[in-house]
Enzyme design. Structure first.
Site, short mmCIF file in Angstrom:
data_model
loop_
_atom_site.label_atom_id
_atom_site.label_comp_id
_atom_site.label_asym_id
_atom_site.label_seq_id
_atom_site.Cartn_x
_atom_site.Cartn_y
_atom_site.Cartn_z
N GLN A 1 0.85 -1.20 0.00
CA GLN A 1 0.00 0.00 0.00
C GLN A 1 0.89 1.25 0.00
O GLN A 1 1.68 1.46 0.92
CB GLN A 1 -0.93 0.03 1.22
CG GLN A 1 -1.92 1.19 1.09
CD GLN A 1 -2.87 1.33 2.26
OE1 GLN A 1 -2.44 1.48 3.40
NE2 GLN A 1 -4.16 1.31 2.00
N TYR B 1 -6.01 10.31 4.20
CA TYR B 1 -4.65 10.65 3.78
C TYR B 1 -4.70 11.41 2.44
O TYR B 1 -5.77 11.69 1.93
CB TYR B 1 -3.78 9.39 3.75
CG TYR B 1 -3.72 8.76 5.13
CD1 TYR B 1 -2.92 9.32 6.12
CD2 TYR B 1 -4.52 7.67 5.46
CE1 TYR B 1 -2.89 8.78 7.41
CE2 TYR B 1 -4.50 7.12 6.74
CZ TYR B 1 -3.68 7.68 7.71
OH TYR B 1 -3.67 7.15 8.98
N ARG C 1 -7.48 1.67 -2.97
CA ARG C 1 -8.41 1.58 -1.84
C ARG C 1 -9.12 2.92 -1.63
O ARG C 1 -8.45 3.96 -1.60
CB ARG C 1 -7.68 1.20 -0.55
CG ARG C 1 -8.66 0.86 0.57
CD ARG C 1 -7.96 0.34 1.81
NE ARG C 1 -8.81 -0.64 2.47
CZ ARG C 1 -8.80 -0.90 3.77
NH1 ARG C 1 -7.96 -0.26 4.57
NH2 ARG C 1 -9.60 -1.79 4.29
N GLY D 1 -8.68 -7.34 8.77
CA GLY D 1 -7.63 -6.66 9.51
C GLY D 1 -7.31 -7.33 10.83
O GLY D 1 -6.47 -8.24 10.91
N ARG D 2 -7.98 -6.88 11.89
CA ARG D 2 -7.58 -7.25 13.25
C ARG D 2 -7.54 -8.76 13.52
O ARG D 2 -6.62 -9.22 14.22
CB ARG D 2 -8.45 -6.50 14.25
CG ARG D 2 -8.09 -5.00 14.25
CD ARG D 2 -9.18 -4.15 14.83
NE ARG D 2 -10.35 -4.10 13.96
CZ ARG D 2 -11.44 -3.39 14.21
NH1 ARG D 2 -11.51 -2.68 15.34
NH2 ARG D 2 -12.46 -3.37 13.36
C1 FMN Z 1 -3.74 -1.31 13.64
C2 FMN Z 1 -4.45 -0.87 12.38
C3 FMN Z 1 -3.73 -0.21 11.40
C4 FMN Z 1 -4.36 0.16 10.20
N1 FMN Z 1 -3.61 0.75 9.20
C5 FMN Z 1 -4.17 0.95 7.99
C6 FMN Z 1 -3.35 1.37 6.89
O1 FMN Z 1 -2.13 1.54 6.98
N2 FMN Z 1 -3.97 1.56 5.70
C7 FMN Z 1 -5.33 1.37 5.54
O2 FMN Z 1 -5.84 1.54 4.43
N3 FMN Z 1 -6.11 0.96 6.56
C8 FMN Z 1 -5.56 0.73 7.78
N4 FMN Z 1 -6.34 0.22 8.78
C9 FMN Z 1 -7.74 -0.16 8.53
C10 FMN Z 1 -7.84 -1.67 8.22
O3 FMN Z 1 -7.30 -1.92 6.93
C11 FMN Z 1 -9.30 -2.19 8.25
O4 FMN Z 1 -10.07 -1.47 7.34
C12 FMN Z 1 -9.90 -2.06 9.66
O5 FMN Z 1 -9.04 -2.65 10.62
C13 FMN Z 1 -11.27 -2.75 9.78
O6 FMN Z 1 -11.20 -4.12 9.44
P1 FMN Z 1 -11.21 -5.29 10.55
O7 FMN Z 1 -12.54 -5.18 11.27
O8 FMN Z 1 -11.15 -6.56 9.75
O9 FMN Z 1 -10.05 -5.07 11.44
C14 FMN Z 1 -5.75 -0.11 10.01
C15 FMN Z 1 -6.47 -0.74 11.03
C16 FMN Z 1 -5.83 -1.14 12.19
C17 FMN Z 1 -6.63 -1.89 13.24
#
Ligand code: FMN
Length: 358
Positions: free
Chosen positions: A97, A178, A225, A315-316
């Site tokens: 990314q 961003y 994205r 993600g998480r």
């Molecule tokens: C620790 C953390 C860091 C993240 N960093 C980014 C990032 O660098 N770029 C991005 O597009 N989204 C980022 N996100 C958003 C995640 O890609 C994702 O959309 C979000 O965690 C929700 O999905 P989940 O419920 O599966 O965790 C981040 C989320 C978390 C929890």
């Protein structure tokens, strides 16, 4: 289709329809080099069909967080080459990314004499410096029209460096407040130079960046994205006709490029807005339902079963479960995320989550 069935992204086969959502984890060195633990972290997760890395900065002034990795210097590129090798050794696929942090930073983080944005509007609130202290977001430098080509070319150079390092492709970060997202929203973009003022004008810079990156590395290696109507970091987008028109203009500009994928973060991926954008895009479609509630196995399985998306970004759950897809296939228990160690600084809470036994 099943979540566990293979598909293709661009021209690359992936072994299932789970994607690692990009997640900033802040484990790079002070000069933005991803070290061995970063390679180990991604390689551990290579059972996920498509890995997307954390947001990586394409220029010094676009670094948003201490501990964030870059793709600017040779040392950073060499670090990413090791990440690519480690993932490929496990049979995985990894996109990087590319994230220009725009106004979501501070000169004490970037080490540059300015930070940039579409307009000179600061985010209300504070960011955190490397020593943990808080400091108000500064007023960014509003990019001059003739400076936009430089910002665009930084994405192009970064994409070239990533691909030359062996990374399979890049994802343009046009979500979550961003720089590219700042261009899309009237709250952060009040330009009058043809890059703001109307839906088409606000979409223009993102389209130009995508076109230029595609010309450099090929459409098969470029995803994007977006997060329509995601109000974050003072990028206020109402769920209204203006927002819809902006994203329709964006997708109208992107669709002819034949990108590897469109990835959308939105609370309701089945909504008319998101499914209309998907149809207009016409290619591989990835969704993630956002921060408010963590993605579950059931949500992911159902979304692919019901045809809401081609892949699901997770993600998480993937922070805590390096073997997430295996666990989901077996409907096995999951490790829980340790919140305290999400953002670093070391291997704890990063590469030490247990795999299933046996
Ligand atoms: C620790 C953390 C860091 C993240 N960093 C980014 C990032 O660098 N770029 C991005 O597009 N989204 C980022 N996100 C958003 C995640 O890609 C994702 O959309 C979000 O965690 C929700 O999905 P989940 O419920 O599966 O965790 C981040 C989320 C978390 C929890």
């Amino acid at each position: 289709m099943s979540l566990f069935s293979p598909t293709t992204v661009g021209s690359i086969g992936v072994r299932n329809r789970v994607s690692l959502a990009p997640m900033t984890r802040l484990r790079a060195s002070a000069d933005g080099v991803p070290g061995p633990i970063v390679a180990k972290y991604y390689a551990q997760r290579a059972g996920i069909g498509l890995l997307v890395t954390e947001g990586v900065f394409p220029s010094a002034e676009s670094k948003a967080y201490p501990g964030q990795p870059g793709i600017v210097t040779d040392e950073q590129a060499a670090g990413w080459a090791k990440v690519a090798d480690a993932v490929h050794a496990e049979g995985g696929v990894v996109f990087m990314q590319l994230m220009n942090g725009g106004r979501v930073t501070h000169t004490d983080i970037t080490g540059t004499d300015r930070i940039v944005a579409p307009s000179a509007i600061a985010i209300e609130g504070d960011t955190r410096l490397a020593d943990g202290s808080k400091v108000a977001f500064p007023v960014p430098h509003a990019l001059e029209t003739d400076e936009l080509a430089t910002i665009r070319d930084e994405f192009v150079t970064a994409a070239r460096r990533a691909v030359d390092a062996g990374i399979d492709g890049v994802e343009l970060h046009s979500a979550n407040g961003y720089l590219l997202h700042e261009f899309l929203s009237p709250a952060s973009n009040q330009r009058t130079d043809g890059y703001g003022g109307s839906p088409e004008a606000r979409a223009r810079f993102v389209i130009e960046v995508a076109q230029a990156v595609v010309a450099e590395v090929g459409a098969d290696r470029v995803g994007i994205r977006i997060s329509p109507a995601h109000n974050i970091q003072d990028v206020w987008e109402k769920d209204d006709a203006e927002t819809r028109a902006t994203y329709e203009a964006l997708i109208a500009g992107l669709a002819p490029l034949g990108l590897a994928y469109l990835s959308v973060l939105h609370g309701d991926p089945a909504s008319d807005l998101i499914q209309d954008l998907r149809r207009a895009f016409g290619g591989t479609f990835i969704v993630n339902s956002g921060f408010s509630k963590m993605t579950t196995r059931e949500e992911a399985v159902t979304a692919v079963d019901e045809g809401i998306a081609d892949l699901i970004a997770v993600g998480r759950p993937a922070i805590a479960n390096p073997d997430l897809v295996t666990r989901w296939e077996q409907n096995a228990d999951e490790n829980e995320v340790d919140q305290a160690s999400v953002y670093g600084p070391d291997e704890r809470g990063y590469t030490d989550y247990p795999f299933l036994q046996g």
